[in-house]
Design a protein around this motif. Structure first.
Motif, PDB file in Angstrom:
ATOM      1  N   ARG A 133       0.837  -1.207   0.000  1.00  0.00           N
ATOM      2  CA  ARG A 133       0.000   0.000   0.000  1.00  0.00           C
ATOM      3  C   ARG A 133       0.866   1.249   0.000  1.00  0.00           C
ATOM      4  NH1 ARG A 133      -5.474  -1.066   3.461  1.00  0.00           N
ATOM      5  NH2 ARG A 133      -5.742  -3.207   2.769  1.00  0.00           N
ATOM      6  N   ILE A 188      -6.109   4.291  -3.961  1.00  0.00           N
ATOM      7  CA  ILE A 188      -5.085   3.951  -2.979  1.00  0.00           C
ATOM      8  C   ILE A 188      -5.069   4.975  -1.849  1.00  0.00           C
ATOM      9  CG2 ILE A 188      -3.168   5.112  -4.166  1.00  0.00           C
ATOM     10  CD1 ILE A 188      -2.960   1.800  -2.172  1.00  0.00           C
ATOM     11  N   LEU A 198      -7.033   3.986   1.064  1.00  0.00           N
ATOM     12  CA  LEU A 198      -6.489   2.908   1.890  1.00  0.00           C
ATOM     13  C   LEU A 198      -5.342   3.396   2.769  1.00  0.00           C
ATOM     14  CD1 LEU A 198      -6.364  -0.006  -0.728  1.00  0.00           C
ATOM     15  CD2 LEU A 198      -8.110   0.436   1.017  1.00  0.00           C
TER      16      LEU A 198
END
Length: 135
Positions: A85, A110, A113
């Motif tokens: 990540r 992304i 996250l």
């Protein structure tokens, strides 16, 4: 779904069998799909997503739009680990990640996250992240 199928073919064809393997696929801005598979090792080894990012870069892809990792033995899409990540966030802050959720497969940014994350840059070092610059 094309990315998921690409990653599934990779892991089903080239997985280790004795250990959990992951295949990954990424789409670049030109629409090309690049794939990879993790290399299991007791020290951790590179994740499928990182192998795939390297493969994409080796083929000239600089901007990536979406990525997915798929587990062997029918496990389906699996979200990226913390290290993946962070690397996705640092190198490709606009990328979308395909995840399996309670309501099916979702495409997630992304940046969603990575709440409150700092973004590393090779030139500038770690910087506070401005989500408005990515929107």
């Amino acid at each position: 779904m094309e990315l998921i199928e690409h990653a599934r073919r990779i892991v089903n064809s080239h997985g280790e069998g004795l250990v959990h393997s992951m295949g990954a696929a990424v789409r670049d801005q030109e629409g090309r799909i690049h794939g990879g598979i993790n290399l299991f090792h007791f020290t951790g080894g590179p994740c499928a997503e990182l192998v795939t990012l390297g493969n994409a870069r080796a083929h000239g892809a600089r901007e990536l739009s979406a990525i997915v990792a798929v587990g062997d033995e029918g496990r389906g899409p699996v979200g990226p680990c913390g290290r993946c990540r962070q690397i996705l966030f640092d190198y490709h802050p606009r990328i979308r990640v395909l995840l399996l959720t309670e309501s099916g497969i979702k495409s997630v940014r992304i940046i969603d996250l990575m709440p409150l994350a700092g973004r590393w840059d090779a030139v500038e070092g770690t910087q506070p992240f401005n989500a408005d610059a990515v929107e």
